[in-house]
Design an enzyme around this catalytic site. Structure first.
Site, PDB file in Angstrom:
ATOM      1  N   LYS A  16       0.508   4.020   8.015  1.00 42.34           N
ATOM      2  CA  LYS A  16       0.046   3.491   6.660  1.00 42.34           C
ATOM      3  C   LYS A  16      -1.306   2.855   6.906  1.00 42.34           C
ATOM      4  O   LYS A  16      -1.673   2.020   6.379  1.00 42.34           O
ATOM      5  CB  LYS A  16       0.894   2.500   6.054  1.00 42.34           C
ATOM      6  CG  LYS A  16       2.160   3.174   5.835  1.00 42.34           C
ATOM      7  CD  LYS A  16       3.337   2.164   5.320  1.00 42.34           C
ATOM      8  CE  LYS A  16       4.795   2.417   5.393  1.00 42.34           C
ATOM      9  NZ  LYS A  16       5.737   1.647   4.836  1.00 42.34           N
TER      10      LYS A  16
ATOM     11  N   ASP B  47      12.896  -1.653   4.436  1.00 41.20           N
ATOM     12  CA  ASP B  47      13.163  -1.751   3.200  1.00 41.20           C
ATOM     13  C   ASP B  47      14.345  -1.155   2.536  1.00 41.20           C
ATOM     14  O   ASP B  47      14.947  -1.805   1.572  1.00 41.20           O
ATOM     15  CB  ASP B  47      11.763  -1.262   2.303  1.00 41.20           C
ATOM     16  CG  ASP B  47      11.332   0.066   2.775  1.00 41.20           C
ATOM     17  OD1 ASP B  47      12.035   0.536   3.896  1.00 41.20           O
ATOM     18  OD2 ASP B  47      10.431   0.854   2.327  1.00 41.20           O
TER      19      ASP B  47
END
Length: 509
Positions: free
Chosen positions: A197, A232
């Site tokens: 990312k 997550d």
């Protein structure tokens, strides 16, 4: 005079014939153009075929990979990472807990006040979001975590200023959601495996993530303890289980995709020797890297993968996640515009990779206006394609439908593979829920899968295709006992709940 009239008639007939011939020629050319375009569409549909029989092959293939990944490290494209989460929130948690979510160009800080009962679960929730300066994403470990610790300290100081009973010396417990690949060694420790990312902080490779954060807290004089390190999906499972005890798995469908689930402890102990007293542990699949010959693949997928920074990796993710769906559609439209001129001259913008984001694609797909005005607007504003006839706009909607349907149905197969692995697909295996019915002498139990991510929550067609496919694969007897339940912000609230579960004691409100 007669000759003149005859000559005029001949000329008129010739003109009429020429016009008719031109019209016929135009129609023939138009048919040829559409034949080419429809050929591209038919080829796409055939390559994206996801019959129930094929989806069941994907289910079996992923279940096999899950077994292999648990049996030995590196034995599968699925990492099957142990999370050391062997207990989930139970409504007994009470107090004020914090969560920090680092997973992209922004990070979030949360404060959750828990009441310690079903009727007084989450009493209060405060959330702040802050962007991470770009230079810190490629700087040093100390600079990044000092910035995060400073921001967290400001957030905590507001609590004191607002009249909280917690003194500045009180230790706070925190759950850290770190959405990058980590090999955990305990519930509150883990080694960074690689950055993604856009992050590239080399001096942190191989370091313990929680140690880095804890040291930053010390430098800032912040009395905060990292009680749990999660990703997550694990946070989503924790929140899902907090809301519904029959929740046994969690999946994320957003920019990326991943899944986790509750695994039998004996399977883990037998293969990797990590003890747990509760009889189960959450396993982080990292399923984005799954691949099988049974997955339908197009030339556009092959080219996209070759052009990516990580070719031959994340094959499942590149087929089903929000990062890539819009890009696949763009590549199909580009191919059609090269095959014929139905989109007019080839737009330069149409050649720009990732210019068509998936939220825009979903807007076109779900355009219900009579003239598909949203399709026309996005084609013009984003791709630089003007004055598109309604017939061509409908074609674009068809392309979006084919790509989305394939993605959603493959995602459904992934979910069912988890149910198969833990014996919730109608066969025998791991069961903890309440028995509801029996079929073929096997007890059927209510099974809940927590789902989060904008691709599922915001894209209606993706959600409907996925739910439909889960029911098709499971069959009419079992499908009613499996529920996909939206569980938003598990990455934050779920991390705080796990901090409460694994904290050293109750934190008074």
């Amino acid at each position: 005079m007669g000759k003149l009239v005859f000559g005029v008639a001949v000329v008129a007939a010739a003109v009429t014939c020429a016009a008719a011939a031109a019209a016929v020629s135009k129609r023939v050319k138009s048919r040829r153009k559409w034949r080419k375009v429809l050929g591209v569409l038919w080829e796409l549909e055939e390559s994206c075929e996801t019959s129930v029989s094929r989806l069941k092959q994907v289910v079996d293939a992923m279940a096999v990979e899950m077994h292999a990944g648990l049996a030995s490290e590196g034995g599968s494209k699925l990492r099957m990472l142990l999370t050391f989460v062997d207990k989930l929130p139970t409504w007994s948690e009470r107090g004020v807990y914090y969560a920090l979510h680092l997973g992209g160009t922004n990070f979030r800080v949360l404060r959750v006040q828990l009441g310690g009962g079903r009727r007084s679960g989450i009493l209060k929730l405060d959330v702040e979001r802050k962007p991470i300066p770009e230079h810190l994403m490629t700087g040093t470990c100390e600079d990044l975590f000092d910035f995060i610790a400073e921001s967290l300290k400001e957030f905590v100081d507001k609590e004191t200023n607002e009249g909280s009973d917690l003194s500045s010396a009180s230790r706070r417990e925190l759950g850290f959601t770190f959405s990058f690949p980590v090999k955990q060694t305990s519930i509150s420790s883990g080694i960074l495996m690689k950055w993604t990312k856009g992050f590239s902080i080399r001096d942190m490779m191989g370091l313990d993530v929680c140690d880095c954060l804890q040291q930053a807290f010390s430098r800032q004089g912040l009395n905060m303890h990292v009680a749990s390190l999660v990703n997550d999906t694990v946070g989503t499972l924790a929140l899902g289980h907090y809301n519904d005890e029959d929740t046994v798995a969690a999946v994320i469908f957003g920019t990326g995709t991943n899944a986790c689930y509750l695994e039998r402890a004996d399977a883990i102990i037998k293969s990797q020797g990590f003890p747990t007293t509760s009889g189960r542990m959450v396993v982080n699949m990292e399923w984005g890297n799954f691949w099988s010959s049974h997955l339908p693949r197009t030339t556009y997928d092959i080219e996209l993968d070759a052009d990516s920074p990580n070719p031959n990796e994340q094959g499942f993710e590149k087929t089903i996640s929000g990062m890539y769906l819009g890009e696949i559609v763009r590549r199909v439209i580009l191919r059609m515009s090269q095959e014929s001129d139905i989109f007019g001259p080839v737009s330069s913008r149409l050649s720009q990779a990732f210019i068509l984001r998936t939220p825009l694609m979903s807007t076109m797909h779900e355009d219900e206006s009579p003239d598909l005005s949203e399709v026309a607007r996005i084609l013009e504003d984003v791709l630089g394609i003007q004055d598109v006839p309604l017939k061509v706009r409908k074609l674009v909607v068809n392309i979006c439908d084919v790509i989305t349907r394939r993605a959603a149905r493959l995602a459904a197969a992934g979910i069912v593979s988890i149910l198969k692995k833990i014996g919730r697909d109608g066969g025998s295996g791991f069961t903890t829920g309440r028995p509801k019915a029996t079929t073929n002498n096997t007890k059927l139990r209510r099974t809940v899968v927590a789902v989060d991510g904008g691709l599922y929550t915001n894209y209606r067609m993706f959600r409907e295709y996925l739910n439909e496919a889960v029911a098709e694969i499971l069959g009419e007897e079992l499908a009613p006992f499996v529920e996909l339940k939206v569980t938003e912000d598990g990455s934050g609230i779920g991390a705080a709940l796990l901090a409460a579960s694994y904290s050293s004691g109750i934190v008074d409100t």
